[in-house]
Design a protein around this motif. Structure first.
Motif, PDB file in Angstrom:
ATOM      1  N   LEU A   1      49.153 -16.480   1.549  1.00  0.00           N
ATOM      2  CA  LEU A   1      50.324 -17.361   1.490  1.00  0.00           C
ATOM      3  C   LEU A   1      50.297 -18.218   0.224  1.00  0.00           C
ATOM      4  O   LEU A   1      51.315 -18.355  -0.472  1.00  0.00           O
ATOM      5  N   ASP A   2      49.124 -18.768  -0.100  1.00  0.00           N
ATOM      6  CA  ASP A   2      49.023 -19.593  -1.306  1.00  0.00           C
ATOM      7  C   ASP A   2      49.345 -18.787  -2.563  1.00  0.00           C
ATOM      8  O   ASP A   2      49.979 -19.293  -3.498  1.00  0.00           O
ATOM      9  N   THR A   3      48.898 -17.550  -2.586  1.00  0.00           N
ATOM     10  CA  THR A   3      49.142 -16.705  -3.762  1.00  0.00           C
ATOM     11  C   THR A   3      50.638 -16.408  -3.913  1.00  0.00           C
ATOM     12  O   THR A   3      51.193 -16.493  -5.010  1.00  0.00           O
ATOM     13  N   VAL A   4      51.283 -16.094  -2.809  1.00  0.00           N
ATOM     14  CA  VAL A   4      52.715 -15.797  -2.883  1.00  0.00           C
ATOM     15  C   VAL A   4      53.502 -17.069  -3.234  1.00  0.00           C
ATOM     16  O   VAL A   4      54.469 -17.021  -3.997  1.00  0.00           O
ATOM     17  N   ARG A   5      53.059 -18.196  -2.697  1.00  0.00           N
ATOM     18  CA  ARG A   5      53.726 -19.457  -3.066  1.00  0.00           C
ATOM     19  C   ARG A   5      53.596 -19.728  -4.564  1.00  0.00           C
ATOM     20  O   ARG A   5      54.508 -20.266  -5.186  1.00  0.00           O
ATOM     21  N   GLU A   6      52.492 -19.313  -5.136  1.00  0.00           N
ATOM     22  CA  GLU A   6      52.336 -19.487  -6.582  1.00  0.00           C
ATOM     23  C   GLU A   6      53.330 -18.609  -7.344  1.00  0.00           C
ATOM     24  O   GLU A   6      53.904 -19.036  -8.347  1.00  0.00           O
ATOM     25  N   LEU A   7      53.545 -17.399  -6.841  1.00  0.00           N
ATOM     26  CA  LEU A   7      54.537 -16.518  -7.477  1.00  0.00           C
ATOM     27  C   LEU A   7      55.929 -17.159  -7.438  1.00  0.00           C
ATOM     28  O   LEU A   7      56.659 -17.158  -8.429  1.00  0.00           O
ATOM     29  N   VAL A   8      56.258 -17.707  -6.281  1.00  0.00           N
ATOM     30  CA  VAL A   8      57.558 -18.361  -6.117  1.00  0.00           C
ATOM     31  C   VAL A   8      57.688 -19.501  -7.133  1.00  0.00           C
ATOM     32  O   VAL A   8      58.713 -19.628  -7.816  1.00  0.00           O
ATOM     33  N   ALA A   9      56.629 -20.281  -7.242  1.00  0.00           N
ATOM     34  CA  ALA A   9      56.665 -21.434  -8.157  1.00  0.00           C
ATOM     35  C   ALA A   9      56.807 -20.974  -9.599  1.00  0.00           C
ATOM     36  O   ALA A   9      57.582 -21.556 -10.368  1.00  0.00           O
ATOM     37  N   LEU A  10      56.109 -19.913  -9.984  1.00  0.00           N
ATOM     38  CA  LEU A  10      56.204 -19.518 -11.394  1.00  0.00           C
ATOM     39  C   LEU A  10      57.536 -18.839 -11.710  1.00  0.00           C
ATOM     40  O   LEU A  10      57.913 -18.718 -12.876  1.00  0.00           O
TER      41      LEU A  10
END
Lengths: 288, 288
Positions: free
Chosen positions: A149-158
């Motif tokens: 989840l944290d990794t995908v949230r990082e994708l969303v943020a970038l």
């Protein structure tokens, strides 16, 4: 932003969405590997600078984005896992109920849906800014790994988008309302304009231009989207069709009998429309 | 452009349209006299720099724009003539059949309709660029004086719009299609979004925002517009409502029986929508 979890990203499916995500990731300094069954689409994405073609046998990416049609997600995910394509996976399918039922619950997969699109499709229409300021729904399950989840949230943020966690069915009803029904309505309106002739269409102002803009979307793609979310779209569409029929009946009464009291029903819809529009603007502004 | 026929312009009705015309005329160096029954609207237009309040007993203006609701045009025109307000007259009413039947045919009056508007109303929303690039329909009759038509055409040009001569009934059917029906459709869509809640509405992308933009228009104003063009709007609206009902039925079949062949009917509408949108863009581009 500088990503800390995603150094390498795999993107399967280099259409509009996949290539736009790849471009945003590249801008943030991420190494991107691209894959598409359609060699022309892959070549076009590479030519856009979205990444390099995925080479077999490399080490797994930190994250793989499966930017393929909704119904293809479970199979593409299975195949990607077999190849050890990445540590974690996410998809971008515009309906989530079916994907979650068939492929949800695994610790390494976070179903997702970036709420952005464009009237054009394919890698040539891709834009790294496509998701900027947009909502991006994530539908993690109880079994989803926190690191996934944290990794995908990082994708969303970038990508410059705002993550929004939501239940899959809640998501599907919501997108029926705010995306799928508007598409059908815009299409029906644009279809009514077909054949009106250049003199009539030349009278068009910004209103009808804006109202029909999304009708230019790819019919094959939208056929799939609507079919995948058929139940919710049908239900909401009936409401809109009924409103329009009521107004037509009221106006026919006005035209035939000259009795303008029937316009009260028209005003009622117009007022509700103003309220809905105001609520919509409030919600969109609050997101920013 | 520098006007040669219009040195003085009278504007009766300082709402959005009247004040926007006044501002465009002022920018071209025309002296503008303003009038409105609503003192606040008049004061707001004057404060915007749109002109000075009309003083009684002056010499007639070269042209008077009657920017009042459609049903008020004949009476306001009669009153303006009695006062010798101007040499020539034009109106901006959004339906023309009724105006032409009741007030057309005179040598000094050119019925007109600038095809532009905004989601806001009133003099504060006025914009001298409102008509730039827009079509502006003129419905002169056989008895219209050439000088009257030339003068109104000059007004259209100094607002940056493109004049388009058209029969009044042809105009009314056309605006039903390209303006009035889109407004009702956008309203019905926005009304369906009302009460969906901030979480759902936060998912909205540019599509639904564009598709519902015009739903914010003033309900009282639009009630009048739709009532004045009731016959044409009712007829075209039925077509859109029927299309939406067909799609709803097809999708309900898909949802219940899982038989995706019913989607063929959906695709058919989507394809017609693409065609209509393409024709619309062609016509608008050709106008420029």
């Amino acid at each position: 932003m500088t990503p800390s979890r995603i150094r390498t990203l795999a993107v399967v499916g280099t259409g509009l969405i996949g290539t736009s995500i790849a471009l945003a990731a590249r801008s943030a300094g991420v190494r991107v590997a691209l894959e598409d069954r359609d060699e022309r689409a892959l070549a076009a994405a590479v030519a856009r600078g979205a990444g390099t073609p995925l080479s077999e046998g490399g080490s797994p990416a930190d994250l793989a984005v499966l930017a393929v049609p909704p119904r293809a997600v479970p199979e593409v995910l299975r195949d990607a896992r077999e190849r050890r394509l990445a540590a974690f996976y996410t998809d971008v399918a515009s309906t989530k109920g079916e994907v979650v039922r068939r492929a949800g619950g695994a610790p390494d997969f976070v179903p997702g849906h970036p709420m952005a699109g464009a009237e054009r499709s394919g890698p040539d229409a891709a834009d790294e800014a496509l998701f900027r300021g947009a909502a991006w729904v994530l539908c993690p399950g109880q079994g989803t790994a926190a690191a996934a989840l944290d990794t995908v949230r990082e994708l969303v943020a970038l990508c410059g988008a705002a993550p929004l966690e939501m239940d899959a069915d809640e998501h599907d009803r919501a997108v029926a309302l705010v995306s799928h029904v508007p598409h059908v309505v815009a299409s029906a309106l644009a279809a009514a304009l077909r054949g009106a002739g250049p003199d009539v269409l030349a009278l068009t102002g910004r209103g009808a231009l804006d109202t029909t803009r999304i009708a230019a979307g790819d019919p094959e793609l939208w056929r799939q989207v609507l079919g995948d979310n058929a139940r919710h779209v049908a239900r909401e569409l009936v409401e809109v069709a009924t409103s329009l029929s009521w107004v037509a009946i009221a106006l026919a009464e006005v035209a035939e009998r000259g009795d303008r009291r029937a316009l009260d029903r028209v005003t009622e819809l117009l007022v509700r429309g103003c309220q809905g529009r105001a609520e919509l603007l409030d919600a969109v502004r609050a997101r920013r």
